[in-house]
Design a protein around this motif. Structure first.
Motif, PDB file in Angstrom:
ATOM      1  N   ILE A  19       0.891  -1.170   0.000  1.00 27.78           N
ATOM      2  CA  ILE A  19       0.000   0.000   0.000  1.00 27.78           C
ATOM      3  C   ILE A  19       0.920   1.207   0.000  1.00 27.78           C
ATOM      4  CG2 ILE A  19      -1.714   1.296   1.333  1.00 27.78           C
ATOM      5  CD1 ILE A  19      -2.733  -1.415   2.383  1.00 27.78           C
ATOM      6  N   LEU A  20       0.884   1.993  -1.065  1.00 27.93           N
ATOM      7  CA  LEU A  20       1.868   3.059  -1.240  1.00 27.93           C
ATOM      8  C   LEU A  20       1.456   4.349  -0.542  1.00 27.93           C
ATOM      9  CD1 LEU A  20       2.543   2.433  -5.032  1.00 27.93           C
ATOM     10  CD2 LEU A  20       3.936   1.650  -3.103  1.00 27.93           C
ATOM     11  N   GLU A  21       0.163   4.573  -0.419  1.00 23.10           N
ATOM     12  CA  GLU A  21      -0.290   5.852   0.117  1.00 23.10           C
ATOM     13  C   GLU A  21      -1.746   5.753   0.535  1.00 23.10           C
ATOM     14  OE1 GLU A  21      -0.182   8.914  -2.859  1.00 23.10           O
ATOM     15  OE2 GLU A  21      -1.070  10.420  -1.533  1.00 23.10           O
ATOM     16  N   ILE A  22      -2.062   6.399   1.649  1.00 22.06           N
ATOM     17  CA  ILE A  22      -3.468   6.581   2.027  1.00 22.06           C
ATOM     18  C   ILE A  22      -3.661   8.075   2.234  1.00 22.06           C
ATOM     19  CG2 ILE A  22      -5.245   6.110   3.773  1.00 22.06           C
ATOM     20  CD1 ILE A  22      -3.728   3.472   4.377  1.00 22.06           C
ATOM     21  N   ALA A  49      -8.845  -7.394   1.451  1.00 21.94           N
ATOM     22  CA  ALA A  49      -9.130  -7.174   2.875  1.00 21.94           C
ATOM     23  C   ALA A  49      -8.039  -6.341   3.547  1.00 21.94           C
ATOM     24  CB  ALA A  49      -9.277  -8.517   3.594  1.00 21.94           C
ATOM     25  N   ASP A  50      -6.826  -6.408   3.030  1.00 19.54           N
ATOM     26  CA  ASP A  50      -5.736  -5.635   3.632  1.00 19.54           C
ATOM     27  C   ASP A  50      -5.917  -4.138   3.390  1.00 19.54           C
ATOM     28  OD1 ASP A  50      -4.607  -7.904   4.643  1.00 19.54           O
ATOM     29  OD2 ASP A  50      -3.204  -8.182   2.968  1.00 19.54           O
ATOM     30  N   VAL A  51      -6.510  -3.782   2.257  1.00 20.26           N
ATOM     31  CA  VAL A  51      -6.808  -2.366   2.018  1.00 20.26           C
ATOM     32  C   VAL A  51      -7.866  -1.910   3.018  1.00 20.26           C
ATOM     33  CG1 VAL A  51      -7.716  -0.676   0.373  1.00 20.26           C
ATOM     34  CG2 VAL A  51      -6.249  -2.535  -0.434  1.00 20.26           C
ATOM     35  N   THR A  52      -8.919  -2.722   3.143  1.00 25.46           N
ATOM     36  CA  THR A  52      -9.998  -2.387   4.083  1.00 25.46           C
ATOM     37  C   THR A  52      -9.439  -2.157   5.487  1.00 25.46           C
ATOM     38  OG1 THR A  52     -11.435  -3.760   2.741  1.00 25.46           O
ATOM     39  CG2 THR A  52     -12.268  -3.156   4.904  1.00 25.46           C
ATOM     40  N   LYS A  53      -8.572  -3.074   5.919  1.00 22.86           N
ATOM     41  CA  LYS A  53      -7.971  -2.947   7.255  1.00 22.86           C
ATOM     42  C   LYS A  53      -7.136  -1.676   7.375  1.00 22.86           C
ATOM     43  CE  LYS A  53      -7.476  -7.730   7.852  1.00 22.86           C
ATOM     44  NZ  LYS A  53      -6.507  -8.750   7.443  1.00 22.86           N
ATOM     45  N   ALA A  54      -6.356  -1.398   6.330  1.00 22.23           N
ATOM     46  CA  ALA A  54      -5.415  -0.268   6.410  1.00 22.23           C
ATOM     47  C   ALA A  54      -6.131   1.079   6.444  1.00 22.23           C
ATOM     48  CB  ALA A  54      -4.438  -0.325   5.233  1.00 22.23           C
ATOM     49  N   THR A  60      -4.990   3.642  -8.172  1.00 26.30           N
ATOM     50  CA  THR A  60      -5.468   4.689  -7.265  1.00 26.30           C
ATOM     51  C   THR A  60      -6.937   4.409  -6.989  1.00 26.30           C
ATOM     52  OG1 THR A  60      -3.898   6.256  -8.194  1.00 26.30           O
ATOM     53  CG2 THR A  60      -5.713   7.175  -6.908  1.00 26.30           C
ATOM     54  N   LEU A  61      -7.212   4.054  -5.746  1.00 27.81           N
ATOM     55  CA  LEU A  61      -8.552   3.616  -5.355  1.00 27.81           C
ATOM     56  C   LEU A  61      -9.321   4.733  -4.688  1.00 27.81           C
ATOM     57  CD1 LEU A  61      -7.659   0.212  -3.659  1.00 27.81           C
ATOM     58  CD2 LEU A  61      -8.754   0.510  -5.890  1.00 27.81           C
ATOM     59  N   LYS A  62     -10.586   4.813  -4.989  1.00 31.12           N
ATOM     60  CA  LYS A  62     -11.481   5.744  -4.314  1.00 31.12           C
ATOM     61  C   LYS A  62     -11.994   5.091  -3.038  1.00 31.12           C
ATOM     62  CE  LYS A  62     -16.016   7.691  -5.335  1.00 31.12           C
ATOM     63  NZ  LYS A  62     -16.970   7.882  -6.444  1.00 31.12           N
ATOM     64  N   LEU A  63     -11.955   5.827  -1.947  1.00 29.38           N
ATOM     65  CA  LEU A  63     -12.456   5.316  -0.673  1.00 29.38           C
ATOM     66  C   LEU A  63     -13.735   6.058  -0.290  1.00 29.38           C
ATOM     67  CD1 LEU A  63      -9.009   5.346   1.175  1.00 29.38           C
ATOM     68  CD2 LEU A  63     -10.058   3.427  -0.043  1.00 29.38           C
TER      69      LEU A  63
END
Lengths: 454, 454
Positions: B96-99, B115-120, B209-212
């Motif tokens: 995960i490069l950036e939040i 699931a790791d994105v969700t957790k992070a 690049t994901l939209k949250l």
């Protein structure tokens, strides 16, 4: 020239092909400033898909460019005539073909006006969400071809998210269907999304299957007054960071506040640096209260909260008058940048600095929640120096947006106006693939040549 | 063969190129049934974009096919090896490069598990919404390449709606960026959307690049018992037609209810024709009450409403066990159709009729609110007649979906499994343009050849 006119006239019913110079002159351009327009040889107004196919097949055979047009409310010159072109107006194909309440979709022809869809589906408890500023006059075909935005995007997204399927006539006249009527589907490459926003350069859209939403709950709204753009920007950041989901989050700057008040006095705070308008249609009363509190914590000097729907609507009137008010001051060059929303305040300050440096008269209205700014540049058409100052400000604002990791067009499109900027914005591999896509769909370059891509 | 291996081994760091036959054998296929897999010559596990570029440039130069792979949880054979190919596993690119909480986005490598994105992002009050069944093991790269669906789609949409930007390595090794970090943007054709769901046939995704979204409010849920699929379908129609926006609307049929109860007894109504599970995270308590009332009015014999989040979660356990429960009964051929949601009941009855006619053992779980059905066909691998019955049912179900104006794949993708069905589903102009797009991006046909398109 006369050859294509003869061929079109032969092949199409009477009245479809128009060559009256006055009519042609009235159709050569859209609402964009700073864009050239060429001289068309004819205007055709097909009544159905088959006629669109005939036009494109003949134009292709004769090597004549075709420029598709809707209501010509676009702001990037995408609908401007090119020399020797056939203007292909879809405005006569304006029927709503189907409303399917259970599957929440409508099938419409491209010439249907946006607001007419909204009206037609309302009795079913549904809404077609996208609400570009031009919703009372712009057509769905044009909205789809430009991927139009609007004020509801901050919560509901852009036009693309409401297009399920398309019927398209390709450059050679062949008719293609893409997309679906189901809620989900992953059968093949997403050609629908490729056509959305392609500004008439890949094909001519002749039918659209629109996704509808249940009518949102009534919106409550507020207006917050800020004495600095930094504070207004901080409020937007705080609202977003807190996980609020406003259904509208608009900013009106001091230049616009004064222009609006001059046009229609209503007691706007003309000393304020910015007015932030927010609405929430979540149905949870506290949600707007949270936004109000965050505005106050970010330094709002006053927050007016509407107590009912009528008051909420009244609060938006000023925003709706903004462009019209600026037009009273002179000719308006409309810009359209988007920056990461965390950099909104910085972008507002940057525009102010560019205005000061160039001496241009610039005000900003912004879809603040999306980081989408419209710097409106007022110029005096009769004064070349004024126009030149405006043009310089326009260019510097675009350069600033790219420097900030933003885009040269948030919602108005590329057309002619941003064509050179597109090449600057995209990396060269992306740009070369844009051209490859164009070539795949329109190898002879018949469709809206010179628009989007050089 | 040995030439490409030598070239890759020379150009890449030690450990990246694997030729161990056991490792290769373990990587030849994804989770799809009924699909062939070829023999790969090597597996490469690049660590960065540059290495992916090297692999593709060398493969192109040697005319060797490349098959991109994530966690190989796909269900259409898109990640299956083709003879002589290089398997390109993105699983080692898993950072995960950036939040960025204010701009509500995350930048990730393709090998990061969903699931790791969700957790992070959870500590930031944000969620990455798409929740395919495989969320605990599938990678974001695979999710994007297949435009994965899931249970939240009924309210929150599919993976495509959460992809803002991509870095992609093209077939010839060139690196391209497309999309944006801004909330809105219409600069050029939407190449992002073209890559989403392209199953590794147009390029290799190396950064996303994901939209949250702000974390939704806690969901309340209910389970409604129906004695007929017609009544269950009527409830789904009523819920949609009433403008309800459930955050989940799933159906479990009798075959699955019995299978789940056999695996993990929990008092499920094994006599029921169907169980409908609904949830609402609107924060408006009455919304779930409305859904409950509509279920009752449509003929539900019982409606259990969860009173807190724990109970709500427990109600979903049965749904989560459904596939696993069926696997206890035999090998499962998973189908994936979508029909207009108004025709859900009809589709359920159609599947039952096909099961009766073919003698296949078929149960259905459905993302009911989307009209997306997964007919799960249990076969006995050791009995060719059983497999043949299953295959016939599978084909007849697909034909039925198309006859109903639906699609052969709602969320699992085309891959090898539905390749011939894609050609049947699309009109021939669309199909020819699909091929033209493929040719524009991969003229030599190096990328995942034979997948999606024949």
């Amino acid at each position: 020239m006369t050859e294509i006119i003869a061929a079109l006239t032969d092949a199409l019913p009477e009245g479809v092909v128009v060559t009256d110079p006055d009519v042609l002159a009235a159709h050569t351009r859209d609402h964009a400033d700073l864009c050239d327009a060429g001289a068309p040889v004819a205007l055709v107004r097909p009544r159905d898909t088959n006629q669109v196919g005939i036009v494109l097949a003949l134009a292709s055979a004769h090597g004549v460019p075709v420029v598709p047009q809707g209501a010509r409310t676009g702001l990037a010159g995408a609908a401007n005539a090119v020399d020797g072109c056939v203007l292909l107006s879809l405005s006569a194909m304006n029927r709503i073909l189907e409303i399917d309440p259970v599957n929440r979709l409508a099938v419409v022809q491209p010439g249907v006006v946006n607001a007419d869809v909204t009206k037609a589906v309302a009795p079913h408890g549904l809404r077609y969400m996208p609400d570009p500023g031009s919703y009372e006059s712009s057509t769905i075909g044009g909205n789809v071809a430009t991927n139009a935005g609007g004020m509801c995007c901050v919560k509901y997204g852009v036009t693309a998210e409401y297009v399920l399927g398309l019927e398209v006539v390709l450059a050679d006249g062949r008719v293609m269907r893409c997309g679906r009527r189901t809620a989900k589907g992953v059968a093949g490459y997403d050609l629908v999304r490729l056509f959305v926003g392609s500004e008439g350069t890949l094909g001519v859209i002749t039918e659209i299957t629109l996704k509808l939403q249940p009518t949102p709950k009534p919106a409550l709204s507020l207006a917050a007054v800020f004495e600095s753009t930094t504070a207004a920007g901080a409020a937007v950041t705080a609202i977003t960071a807190a996980g609020c989901v406003p259904s509208l989050l608009e900013l009106v700057d001091n230049v616009h506040l004064r222009a609006i008040e001059a046009l229609a006095p209503q007691g706007l705070p003309t000393d304020a640096a910015a007015l932030l308008l927010a609405a929430s249609d979540s149905g949870v009363a506290e949600d707007l209260g949270t936004i109000a509190r965050l505005c106050e914590q970010s330094g709002a000097t006053e927050v007016f909260q509407a107590t009912d729907e009528q008051e909420a609507e009244a609060l938006l009137t000023s925003r709706r008058l903004a462009y019209h008010a600026m037009e009273k001051l002179g000719a308006v060059i409309v810009d359209d940048i988007a920056v990461p929303r965390s950099r909104l305040a910085e972008a507002l300050d940057g525009v102010a600095a560019i205005a000061a440096k160039t001496g241009a008269h610039v005000g900003v209205i912004a879809h603040a929640g999306d980081g989408n700014l419209h710097p409106n540049i007022v110029v005096d058409r009769t004064d070349p120096a004024s126009v030149e100052r405006g043009r310089r400000a326009f260019e510097e604002i675009l350069a600033m947006a790219l420097d900030m990791g933003g885009t040269s067009t948030g919602e108005h499109g590329v057309g002619l106006l941003k064509r050179d900027w597109l090449e600057r914005e995209l990396d060269h591999v992306n740009y070369s693939m844009q051209k490859a896509v164009k070539h795949a769909f329109d190898p002879a370059g018949v469709l809206n040549p010179g628009k989007v891509l050089g």
